[in-house]
Scaffold this motif. Structure first.
Motif, PDB file in Angstrom:
ATOM      1  N   SER A  37     -18.154 -31.851  -7.085  1.00 17.20           N
ATOM      2  CA  SER A  37     -17.871 -30.525  -7.633  1.00 17.20           C
ATOM      3  C   SER A  37     -18.374 -30.413  -9.071  1.00 17.20           C
ATOM      4  CB  SER A  37     -16.373 -30.248  -7.558  1.00 17.20           C
ATOM      5  OG  SER A  37     -16.082 -28.999  -8.136  1.00 17.20           O
ATOM      6  N   ALA A  38     -18.129 -31.437  -9.874  1.00 13.40           N
ATOM      7  CA  ALA A  38     -18.597 -31.433 -11.271  1.00 13.40           C
ATOM      8  C   ALA A  38     -20.117 -31.392 -11.317  1.00 13.40           C
ATOM      9  CB  ALA A  38     -18.061 -32.655 -12.015  1.00 13.40           C
ATOM     10  N   TRP A  39     -20.758 -32.159 -10.453  1.00 17.13           N
ATOM     11  CA  TRP A  39     -22.223 -32.173 -10.389  1.00 17.13           C
ATOM     12  C   TRP A  39     -22.754 -30.800 -10.004  1.00 17.13           C
ATOM     13  CZ3 TRP A  39     -25.279 -31.940  -5.767  1.00 17.13           C
ATOM     14  CH2 TRP A  39     -26.653 -32.121  -5.985  1.00 17.13           C
ATOM     15  N   MET A  40     -22.147 -30.175  -8.995  1.00 20.73           N
ATOM     16  CA  MET A  40     -22.588 -28.858  -8.546  1.00 20.73           C
ATOM     17  C   MET A  40     -22.384 -27.809  -9.639  1.00 20.73           C
ATOM     18  SD  MET A  40     -21.395 -28.884  -4.550  1.00 20.73           S
ATOM     19  CE  MET A  40     -21.828 -27.196  -4.291  1.00 20.73           C
ATOM     20  N   THR A  41     -21.280 -27.903 -10.376  1.00 20.79           N
ATOM     21  CA  THR A  41     -21.033 -26.977 -11.486  1.00 20.79           C
ATOM     22  C   THR A  41     -22.137 -27.123 -12.534  1.00 20.79           C
ATOM     23  OG1 THR A  41     -18.653 -27.029 -11.104  1.00 20.79           O
ATOM     24  CG2 THR A  41     -19.381 -26.303 -13.286  1.00 20.79           C
ATOM     25  N   GLY A  42     -22.479 -28.360 -12.837  1.00 17.72           N
ATOM     26  CA  GLY A  42     -23.570 -28.610 -13.793  1.00 17.72           C
ATOM     27  C   GLY A  42     -24.891 -28.033 -13.317  1.00 17.72           C
TER      28      GLY A  42
END
Length: 164
Positions: A37-42
């Motif tokens: 999720s953090a990667w996708m947000t980035g």
């Protein structure tokens, strides 16, 4: 991931160049949903920033084209509609974009350009006030005199006499 990549490509952005790797395979590297999720947000933030940068570049390019058209056709009959047709953009959108980009509306900018040209012509002392008004596309010399006086504090004739 595929939707993001395809959306970016549709806008002319290469996901491989923007992110430095193929996002279709990278997601497999994440062990849990929080990291994914953090990667996708980035990714989304980076993609949005690239889209905004492209939009600003487009807006600046359109602003440049509008100004260039005005300066090249200063003595012609210019309107927002004429410029919009020339640039193949809807007049309403062009007007809003120009205002957002420059802080003034199209007609204010056109008037400023024409008055600056009038000032130059008045200093040269080769044309009458009426000839300058007509040359710059003012159908009414009185209107020209009024807006010139609003901007420069003197009538065009008084202004011209200062340079004799």
């Amino acid at each position: 991931m595929i939707t993001l990549r395809k959306s970016m490509e549709a806008m002319g952005l290469n996901s491989m160049q923007l992110f430095g790797y193929d996002i279709r395979e990278k997601y497999k590297d994440f062990e849990n949903i929080e990291l994914l999720s953090a990667w996708m947000t980035g990714l989304m933030e980076k993609a949005i920033a690239a889209i905004e940068e492209r939009k600003m570049s487009y807006d600046h390019n359109v602003e440049f084209k509008i100004k260039n058209y005005i300066h090249k056709h200063l003595y012609d009959d210019i309107s927002l509609e004429v410029v919009a047709e020339e640039l193949n953009i809807k007049a309403n959108y062009l007007g809003k974009l120009f205002k957002k980009s420059t802080g003034i509306n199209f007609m204010e900018y056109l008037t400023d350009c024409r008055l600056a040209e009038a000032e130059k012509l008045l200093k040269e002392n080769q044309l009458t006030v009426n000839e300058i008004a007509n040359k710059l596309g003012y159908n009414s010399t009185n209107h020209f005199i009024r807006i010139f006086k609003e901007k420069y504090g003197d009538t065009p004739k008084k202004y011209q006499l200062m340079f004799r």
